[in-house]
Design a protein around this motif. Sequence first.
Motif, short mmCIF file in Angstrom:
data_model
loop_
_atom_site.label_atom_id
_atom_site.label_comp_id
_atom_site.label_asym_id
_atom_site.label_seq_id
_atom_site.Cartn_x
_atom_site.Cartn_y
_atom_site.Cartn_z
N CYS A 9 39.59 36.23 31.20
CA CYS A 9 40.48 35.23 31.33
C CYS A 9 40.81 34.43 30.27
N VAL A 10 39.62 33.88 29.66
CA VAL A 10 39.79 33.24 28.36
C VAL A 10 40.43 33.92 27.58
N ASN A 11 40.22 35.02 27.04
CA ASN A 11 40.95 35.87 25.88
C ASN A 11 42.44 36.33 26.23
N ASP A 12 42.68 36.61 27.68
CA ASP A 12 44.12 36.76 28.16
C ASP A 12 44.95 35.49 28.08
N MET A 13 44.41 34.46 28.27
CA MET A 13 45.07 32.91 28.24
C MET A 13 45.35 32.50 26.73
N LEU A 14 44.25 32.50 26.17
CA LEU A 14 44.17 31.86 24.69
C LEU A 14 43.85 32.49 23.45
#
Length: 260
Positions: A9-14
């Motif tokens: 999630c973190v990599n996908d969003m940011l």
Amino acid sequence: MRVALFLTCVNDMLYPQTGRAVVRLLERLGVEVDFPAGQTCCGQAQYNTGYRRQAEPLVRRYAEVFDGYDHVVTPSGSCVAMVRDNYPRIAARAADEGRDEGLAGAAAAAVPKTYELTEFLVDVLGVTDVGAYFPHTVTYHPSCHGLRMLGLGERPRRLLQAVRGLELRELPGAEECCGFGGTFAVKNPDVSAAMGQDKIDNALSTGAGVLCGADNSCLMHLDGMLRRQDAPLKALHLAEILASTEERPYMAAETTGKIR
């Protein structure tokens, strides 16, 4: 060998550039990488904040999405730790409480195929020199999940030491937590910030231009503090360093950080 990228999630969003770096790196090493579009959160946020039952469907979804792959690779030690350490716990509790006795099978299928990036490179592909070129001074922060739960040990350092042009500088207090800890940073902001400042001070003392890590959640915490202080140090995921070559170098102009 069928390999899938679990971006998280973190990599996908940011930090989508980290995912692109992983694919670029693995393809350079001859690995064909798939990206199953149905992937979602691993459930770490829910589990860590006490919503254990709400994480159960995510265990099953993870197993279904990555079914048929030999290996699942992710640039996040904390998410790998969630799959390996907590999926069996979640499944066992669901069975004990009579909610989902079949969840154990899903967890058992997911655990052995899930790898943190440096594990996959060193243990599965058997490489430490990935053909990278990164002519900068770097200091490495081992995140808590990678260090304590996954036991990554020297794998990240061995990969960094093999990068041409890179000067690796020792980070004082490297094994100390950076203070992020997911919701710990939200619930205990003052303590989290103080721990982060200690980590930043130690990193700055090395004179390095790059603070490298293998987990963008920790790097997000530290980079935010560095940016607010306008510090001469750029936080950068290890995958982006390993993906850099003379022909296709990492471009400092793509970021607002300073690299030297």
